[in-house]
Design a protein around this motif. Sequence first.
Motif, PDB file in Angstrom:
ATOM      1  N   GLU A 135       0.825  -1.209   0.000  1.00 17.08           N
ATOM      2  CA  GLU A 135       0.000   0.000   0.000  1.00 17.08           C
ATOM      3  C   GLU A 135       0.861   1.261   0.000  1.00 17.08           C
ATOM      4  O   GLU A 135       0.581   2.235  -0.677  1.00 17.08           O
ATOM      5  CB  GLU A 135      -0.895  -0.045   1.237  1.00 17.08           C
ATOM      6  N   HIS A 136       1.956   1.198   0.790  1.00 20.40           N
ATOM      7  CA  HIS A 136       2.821   2.379   0.912  1.00 20.40           C
ATOM      8  C   HIS A 136       3.860   2.450  -0.193  1.00 20.40           C
ATOM      9  O   HIS A 136       4.377   3.514  -0.501  1.00 20.40           O
ATOM     10  CB  HIS A 136       3.525   2.370   2.279  1.00 20.40           C
ATOM     11  N   MET A 137       4.186   1.296  -0.752  1.00 25.59           N
ATOM     12  CA  MET A 137       5.217   1.258  -1.800  1.00 25.59           C
ATOM     13  C   MET A 137       4.647   0.590  -3.056  1.00 25.59           C
ATOM     14  O   MET A 137       5.045  -0.513  -3.406  1.00 25.59           O
ATOM     15  CB  MET A 137       6.416   0.428  -1.309  1.00 25.59           C
ATOM     16  N   PRO A 138       3.697   1.243  -3.710  1.00 26.85           N
ATOM     17  CA  PRO A 138       3.134   0.603  -4.899  1.00 26.85           C
ATOM     18  C   PRO A 138       4.197   0.413  -5.975  1.00 26.85           C
ATOM     19  O   PRO A 138       5.075   1.265  -6.121  1.00 26.85           O
ATOM     20  CB  PRO A 138       2.043   1.579  -5.356  1.00 26.85           C
ATOM     21  N   GLU A 139       4.127  -0.699  -6.644  1.00 25.54           N
ATOM     22  CA  GLU A 139       5.134  -0.973  -7.681  1.00 25.54           C
ATOM     23  C   GLU A 139       4.544  -0.769  -9.057  1.00 25.54           C
ATOM     24  O   GLU A 139       3.362  -0.988  -9.262  1.00 25.54           O
ATOM     25  CB  GLU A 139       5.577  -2.438  -7.581  1.00 25.54           C
ATOM     26  N   GLU A 140       5.394  -0.393  -9.965  1.00 25.61           N
ATOM     27  CA  GLU A 140       4.921  -0.234 -11.338  1.00 25.61           C
ATOM     28  C   GLU A 140       5.019  -1.562 -12.070  1.00 25.61           C
ATOM     29  O   GLU A 140       5.894  -2.374 -11.791  1.00 25.61           O
ATOM     30  CB  GLU A 140       5.796   0.787 -12.061  1.00 25.61           C
ATOM     31  N   CYS A 141       4.121  -1.732 -13.010  1.00 24.91           N
ATOM     32  CA  CYS A 141       4.146  -2.938 -13.843  1.00 24.91           C
ATOM     33  C   CYS A 141       5.464  -2.991 -14.612  1.00 24.91           C
ATOM     34  O   CYS A 141       5.913  -1.993 -15.158  1.00 24.91           O
ATOM     35  CB  CYS A 141       2.969  -2.875 -14.804  1.00 24.91           C
TER      36      CYS A 141
END
Length: 338
Positions: A135-141
């Motif tokens: 939630e705090h560190m969303p990752e990119e595809c």
Amino acid sequence: MAQQAIVHAENSYVQFLSDITKGSEKVVISLLDDTGSEELPKFNYIPNNIIYQNANVNISLDRVADEGCCSDCLGNCLSLTFPCACSQETGGEFAYTREGLLKEKFLEACIAMKIKPQPYHFVYCQECPIYKGSEHMPEECKGHLVRKFIKECWRKCGCDMQCGNRVVQRGLRCKLQVFLTQEGKGWGIRTLEDLPKGCFVCEYVGEILTNAELYERVLHKSSKDRHTYPVTLDADWGSERVLKDDEALCLDATYNGNIARFINHRCFDANLIDIPVEVEIPDRHYYHIRVEQVWNGMKRRIIAEQVMELSAEGRDVSGGGSSSSDFIQMTHLSHPNQ
Ligand SMILES: [Zn+2]
Ligand SMILES: [Zn+2]
Ligand SMILES: [Zn+2]
Ligand SMILES: [Zn+2]
């Protein structure tokens, strides 16, 4: 498999199962361990993919449009002067030859894309089912390879079951064997007959899981369970901006699967490649994986007794050191931007 004969030859401790498929295929597949030292694999053989629980795979006649099949065809679609509607996916020309092999041009294009993908071969999700982060560190595809598909004839087509555009759905035909490899790679498969380039080897069969289910499964697996290589069914994720959870699917052959679960993966010089095949529905959240014989080096065929290994996009997770999140995110090692 316990009910099958296990032969311990005198003083040589050979383990041999005559047919691991439980009679569910047209050919038998034996298993041989000539050291007698390996524990027999624990899994349930299934000849076709099956939904584990939540995957949304809606196979119905209604989903096949009239223009997406060839109801007026008779006999063999490959004998037509003008190829029918079922060749449209592959540019108005069937992907298979009359001898039942994959056409060289098509195969070469699949190999090139798999081994040396270009940046334009990738699509990126807005919300990725795999590379989610926290939630705090969303990752990119990190991108998904847009693959070339083969489309086979199916139930609404007028042709017969021997139509040359029905290959994967007719099942296994090659003489294959599961055996204990020499190089410490565990079980592997080999062919017991010469196979030409472009020959259909087997389908990759397993349980159809959502990626969330796979993640849970890996998280809770016991440390002694060897997880087989899962296959993400992401070949067409680029066509939708946001995928629902029950449509982001993969195949897991760890507990239920076919012979393909024994194929080892390697990054270079593999003699097999996987190719997506549309059979029942045009909806490409779900499709089949055809494992194909490719030209390895100067050899135009795999000769009998040769070990068969699949070209890998990612790294094998069955070795030590991989965390469960690595396991989910293991695809696309050959990504050009990394
Ligand atoms: Zn046909
Ligand atoms: Zn046709
Ligand atoms: Zn993505
Ligand atoms: Zn057709």
